[in-house]
Design a protein around this motif. Structure first.
Motif, mmCIF file in Angstrom:
data_model
loop_
_atom_site.group_PDB
_atom_site.id
_atom_site.type_symbol
_atom_site.label_atom_id
_atom_site.label_comp_id
_atom_site.label_asym_id
_atom_site.label_seq_id
_atom_site.Cartn_x
_atom_site.Cartn_y
_atom_site.Cartn_z
ATOM 1 N N PHE A 45 16.189 -32.321 35.156
ATOM 2 C CA PHE A 45 16.017 -33.699 34.694
ATOM 3 C C PHE A 45 14.573 -33.919 34.223
ATOM 4 C CE2 PHE A 45 14.318 -37.877 35.964
ATOM 5 C CZ PHE A 45 14.981 -38.677 35.047
ATOM 6 N N PRO A 170 21.967 -34.069 34.170
ATOM 7 C CA PRO A 170 20.521 -34.296 34.042
ATOM 8 C C PRO A 170 20.097 -34.674 32.618
ATOM 9 C CG PRO A 170 20.940 -32.322 35.326
ATOM 10 C CD PRO A 170 22.249 -32.735 34.734
ATOM 11 N N SER A 174 18.320 -38.142 31.601
ATOM 12 C CA SER A 174 17.013 -38.186 30.926
ATOM 13 C C SER A 174 17.067 -39.062 29.680
ATOM 14 C CB SER A 174 16.550 -36.771 30.565
ATOM 15 O OG SER A 174 17.318 -36.228 29.503
#
Length: 314
Positions: A45, A170, A174
């Motif tokens: 991430f 992830p 993000s």
């Protein structure tokens, strides 16, 4: 090159040693699998948050460099890596798979450190990073299926699960955070904060891996040592290839140094995350991906010094 970057190899090695030394502590051994999953996901991430994917177009401003780098990284290197693995590791399928996964994934972080040390073209190296990241996301599972789908080690369900857990979720997280923080003053502070946590997250995950798999590693030390041969050969052959290609294409020294480090540096955490989740009960696959960088980092330092010598007469 700041202090943390200088200490990165030592911190990774220390995480390995600490995980092995504390493997008899039952509490740590019981939580180590969770440490691996949680902190690899957090690290990826942080990686996705830090990489400016919107800047992929910048990599195409130097078509000659980008096309050369992509051909070496995603066509030549997978085929050459498979050849080396088949030649030296065919007797141990798990190490074979781990080595090929290491070779398949260009580095997404510390190659920039060595590019800077060797006085390469740092902006050019940085511009290729988002493209390398996206292509390895797409091509890693493709090459795994191409090379190892006939083996009993690769479970498609586990591969799909690992891609969702360590890449899709992830990555989406993000993008959501980037969207929420867009045009806000705190954006750079949060991004740089998570960027600085990538190494601690990775070290905790590596600690968990070696704490969990200590017995397997210790009982297979003699087999793991065989990894040195194909890894070193990969560096030697690709270093020579980069020099020859750069001369033929008339790259200046800065672009040549950038090409060398971009195509030599491996060790994407993506590969480690996928290995842990996709190859259950095949511990040596993931262990090979951690042992590989312990060989790689000193080699990249030597390469950066050799490049500076070449620079004098280039």
């Amino acid at each position: 090159m700041d202090l943390i970057e200088k200490l990165e190899p030592a911190l990774i090695f220390g995480s390995v040693i600490l995980g092995l030394m504390l493997h008899d502590i039952e509490f740590l051994r019981s939580i180590s699998p969770s440490l691996i999953t949680i902190f690899l996901a957090l690290m990826l991430f942080a990686l996705f948050l830090d990489v400016p994917l919107n800047d992929i177009r910048n990599s195409f401003r130097n078509i000659k460099f980008t096309s050369t780098s992509l051909i070496i990284n995603f066509i030549w290197t997978p085929l050459f890596g498979y050849f080396l693995g088949n030649l030296f590791l065919n007797g141990n399928l798990d190490l074979f798979i781990g080595f090929v996964m290491l070779i398949l994934t260009p580095c997404t972080d510390w190659y920039l450190v060595f590019t800077k040390m060797s006085k390469g073209n740092l902006p050019l190296s940085l511009s290729i990073l988002p493209l390398n990241l996206v292509l390895q996301l797409v091509l890693l599972p493709v090459y795994l299926l191409l090379f190892f789908s006939s083996s009993n080690s690769l479970e498609l369900v586990n591969l799909a699960d690992s891609l969702i857990t360590f890449i899709v979720l992830p990555f989406i997280a993000s993008l959501i955070v980037k969207y929420i923080l867009k045009d806000k003053p705190i954006k750079d502070k949060i991004t740089s904060g998570f960027s600085s946590l990538q190494l601690p997250f990775l070290c905790i995950a590596i600690f968990g891996l070696f704490n969990t798999e200590a017995k397997s590693l210790i009982s297979n030390l003699d087999q793991i040592g065989v990894l040195f041969i194909p890894v070193i050969l990969f560096f030697i052959v690709n270093f020579i290839l980069d020099y020859v290609v750069s001369r033929r294409l008339k790259f200046n020294y800065e672009d040549y140094a950038s090409l060398t480090l971009t195509t030599l540096a491996r060790n994407s955490p993506l590969a480690l995350a996928i290995a842990i989740s996709s190859f259950t009960n095949h511990e040596l696959v993931a262990i090979a991906l951690v042992v590989g960088p312990l060989i790689e980092l000193p080699v990249l330092y030597i390469v950066s010094r050799v490049l500076l010598r070449i620079r004098e007469d280039y």
